[in-house]
Design an enzyme around this catalytic site. Structure first.
Site, mmCIF file in Angstrom:
data_model
loop_
_atom_site.group_PDB
_atom_site.id
_atom_site.type_symbol
_atom_site.label_atom_id
_atom_site.label_comp_id
_atom_site.label_asym_id
_atom_site.label_seq_id
_atom_site.Cartn_x
_atom_site.Cartn_y
_atom_site.Cartn_z
ATOM 1 C CG ASP A 97 9.173 2.340 -31.959
ATOM 2 O OD1 ASP A 97 8.340 2.017 -31.091
ATOM 3 O OD2 ASP A 97 8.941 3.176 -32.861
ATOM 4 N NE ARG A 98 13.762 -4.755 -33.898
ATOM 5 C CZ ARG A 98 13.351 -5.692 -34.759
ATOM 6 N NH1 ARG A 98 13.233 -6.944 -34.384
ATOM 7 N NH2 ARG A 98 13.030 -5.343 -36.000
#
Length: 262
Positions: A97-98
């Site tokens: 995930d970012r």
């Protein structure tokens, strides 16, 4: 129903417009997608050879282009280096995930890409994370097996309440018990979107600082306390064991100290 780029009798119509018959329809095909351009970005490379590399991804860096992130991704930084798969996900066999930091393996050749994909499918890519959670587990270790898919009511979330469930298995063990939190080592058996965050929240142990599934701003965190700390696998070409570790990033360490003090 009228598709984008289509006009009827020289006029643009809404998508709900229905043809009656006899109209003159014109279609302008969309421009072909442009190849990605390399963007210079300093990356920490934890391991590299002629076949693959292991990147220590910082929090905030998106892995591949997506809606709202047409540039500035890890894939853009690896144009000309990574290989295998679709251009917009060149070399990517798993993702983070970012706002999750840590280790990712990226293929540099088509052969390495295919074999790394096989390792992922065979659950032979060992991925371990450090997660600080709010609450305390009821056991020293555990296994969470619960299918995950896009949430029925919120398209931004993934959950157990879904119409599109996919098998998901997460293992965890206690590293350190704290006054109101616990530091866990988490191992992925499968790799669904937001899997660790969803599974831990589902058993009452939301990841600290998680804006979507936990308590935003817990312990002063600006992102979820989730770090891909170890990656281990048999090299897809040489079969030599690759085992790489990443230290806890500087932005997470103060939150851990605050959790220790209660």
């Amino acid at each position: 129903m009228i598709a984008a780029g289509v006009s009827v009798d020289g006029a643009t119509r809404s998508k709900s417009w229905r043809l009656q018959g006899g109209e003159e329809v014109e279609f302008e095909p969309p421009a072909p997608p442009q190849p990605l351009r390399r963007e210079e970005r300093e990356l920490r490379i934890a391991y590299e050879d002629e076949h693959l590399l292991v990147v220590d991804k910082p929090a905030g860096l998106v892995v591949h282009p997506a809606s709202g992130h047409a540039t500035g991704t890890l894939v853009h930084a690896l144009v000309g280096v990574a290989a295998g798969g679709q251009e917009e996900r060149r070399g990517i066999v798993h993702r983070l995930d970012r706002d999750t930091s840590g280790l990712m393996v990226v293929a540099k050749t088509e052969q390495a890409y295919a074999r790394l994909q096989s390792l992922v499918r065979g659950r032979k890519l060992e991925r371990e994370y450090l997660a600080l959670v709010r609450g305390q587990p009821q056991s020293l270790r555990g296994r969470i097996e619960a299918p995950i898919g896009r949430d029925r009511n919120d398209p931004l979330r993934h959950s157990l309440d879904t119409d599109t469930p996919r098998e998901a298995v997460t293992h965890f063990e206690l590293v350190e018990l704290l006054p109101e939190h616990a530091l866990l080592r988490v191992r992925l058996e499968t790799g669904r979107t937001h899997q660790i965050r969803v599974h831990l929240a589902a058993i009452g142990l939301p990841v600290s600082g998680d804006r979507l599934y936990g308590v935003k701003g817990d312990l002063g965190l600006e992102r979820q306390f989730l770090h891909a700390a170890r990656l281990a696998f048999a090299h897809p070409i040489t079969s030599v064991n690759v085992d790489v570790e990443s230290r806890l990033p500087a932005d997470l360490a103060p939150a851990l100290e605050r959790a220790r003090s209660g």
